[in-house]
Design a protein around this motif. Structure first.
Motif, PDB file in Angstrom:
ATOM      1  N   GLU A   1      61.713 -67.739  23.018  1.00 22.58           N
ATOM      2  CA  GLU A   1      60.954 -67.531  24.250  1.00 22.58           C
ATOM      3  C   GLU A   1      60.003 -68.684  24.471  1.00 22.58           C
ATOM      4  O   GLU A   1      59.343 -69.145  23.541  1.00 22.58           O
TER       5      GLU A   1
ATOM      6  N   GLY B   1      57.245 -66.005  28.604  1.00 27.62           N
ATOM      7  CA  GLY B   1      58.399 -65.161  28.275  1.00 27.62           C
ATOM      8  C   GLY B   1      59.728 -65.688  28.782  1.00 27.62           C
ATOM      9  O   GLY B   1      60.724 -64.958  28.802  1.00 27.62           O
TER      10      GLY B   1
ATOM     11  N   PRO C   1      63.230 -66.981  28.651  1.00 28.90           N
ATOM     12  CA  PRO C   1      64.208 -67.079  27.565  1.00 28.90           C
ATOM     13  C   PRO C   1      64.729 -68.506  27.411  1.00 28.90           C
ATOM     14  O   PRO C   1      64.974 -69.193  28.402  1.00 28.90           O
TER      15      PRO C   1
END
Ligand SMILES: NC(=O)c1ccc[n+]([C@@H]2O[C@H](COP(=O)([O-])OP(=O)(O)OC[C@H]3O[C@@H](n4cnc5c(N)ncnc54)[C@H](O)[C@@H]3O)[C@@H](O)[C@H]2O)c1
Length: 321
Positions: A223, A227, A229
């Motif tokens: 991450e 946040g 990905p």
């Protein structure tokens, strides 16, 4: 050398990368190569003939005793960076180290402490730190031109490992070779610069059963700040043309950084539109920054501080930390 004000450079390790930077140091108006070192006599003699005025050494300790060297380029295989670098720092030499900084996180931490203690200049050879395409990618990201970034993906597709230009005794081994160690640090540096941190790394790596050969595949998820990905997908020994691609998927625009050089964008109608960018001579820019730093001027270097952060992510990708 008398009035010659050029920075005096010693090269330790005259392999593929030592050779690549020798050419750049030779061409740069503010540097001269005064010393070279390799344990391999044939390589040493070859470069002695080419660089007539440089002193040749087979033992780096002797090179480090020379007063005629301001900065050393450490271009030995990764597991030797640590020992050479600690000696170079103790000898008060400024240092350009090859990437990855070290072979383990603990080594890298010790190397950072050593250069901070002696106060020498420290930089790592990351050409992408001077890439105009990467600068543009980071600018567009910072200026929010991609909209909400939904995913960052690094794809490494390798028909052959080792690659044809880098055949050596260590690159295919698990101890210090493999494409995760060799290739991903370049992109981790870019990602840390663009996004600040890489957190929560989970990695699956395939190794051959013999216990000694390097990985053949990686699938990892992490991450980024906020946040986002971050996926790493790497595979070697496959029927494709070698491709390295970093993709930033946004809801306004997607950016693709391809094969170290090309920047493309995609929108809802079209994929892979080239963005015109004039490439930099990255290694020459790095050398100019080293010269500035050695003169005590402000300089743009990837220092060992960043090198340690990169090493931490690398070790997590390798499931060693
Ligand atoms: N910055 C980049 O873009 C980039 C790209 C590829 C590799 N690298 C890194 O550069 C480094 C060198 O890679 P390479 O492909 O040139 O490897 P290589 O094996 O071709 O060259 C290493 C050289 O170091 C010599 N050597 C080994 N131990 C020594 C010692 N103790 N003292 C003196 N010489 C010694 C070897 O004889 C060899 O000539 C590695 O750390 C690698 O990860 C950087």
């Amino acid at each position: 050398m008398g009035n010659d004000k050029r920075m005096k450079v010693g090269i330790i390790g005259l392999g593929a990368i030592g050779e690549r930077l020798i050419q750049k140091f030779e061409q740069h108006p503010e540097t001269q190569i005064t010393a070279i070192c390799d344990t391999n006599q044939d390589r040493l003699q070859m470069f002695k003939q080419r660089l007539q005025t440089a002193e040749g050494y087979t033992d780096y300790h002797t090179l480090l005793k020379s007063a005629d060297v301001d900065l050393v380029h450490i271009a030995v295989p990764p597991k030797f960076h640590h020992e050479v670098l600690l000696s170079a720092a103790a000898a008060g030499k400024h240092i350009l180290c090859e990437k990855p900084l070290a072979n383990t996180y603990d080594e890298a931490a010790e190397m950072l402490a050593a250069v901070e203690k002696t106060g020498v200049v420290h930089g790592i050879h990351f050409p992408l730190a001077y890439s105009s395409a990467v600068d543009e990618l980071i600018r567009q990201t910072a200026d929010n031109e991609l909209g909400r970034i939904k995913r960052v993906e690094l794809n490494l597709q390798l028909p052959l490992w080792p690659r044809t230009w880098q055949q050596n005794p260590w690159i295919a081994g698990r101890e210090q070779g493999g494409f995760v160690r060799e290739v991903t640090p370049h992109f981790i540096e870019v990602i840390l610069r663009a996004f600040g941190n890489v957190n929560r790394v989970e990695s699956l790596i395939d190794y051959p059963e013999n216990g000694t050969d390097c990985e053949t595949a990686i699938i990892a998820r992490a991450e980024l700040e906020g946040g986002i990905p971050f996926l790493v997908n790497g595979l070697s020994g496959i029927a494709v043309k070698e491709t390295f691609e970093l993709t930033l998927y946004g809801d306004k625009k997607t950016l693709h950084f391809k094969n170290w050089t090309f920047l493309e964008e995609s929108n809802y109608e079209q994929t892979g539109l080239p963005i015109e960018i004039i490439p930099n001579d990255e290694s020459s820019l790095l050398i100019s920054e080293l010269v500035k730093a050695v003169k005590g001027e402000k300089a743009n270097l990837v220092t060992f501080k960043e090198g340690l952060k990169i090493q931490e992510v690398l070790e997590q990708l390798l499931n060693r930390r």
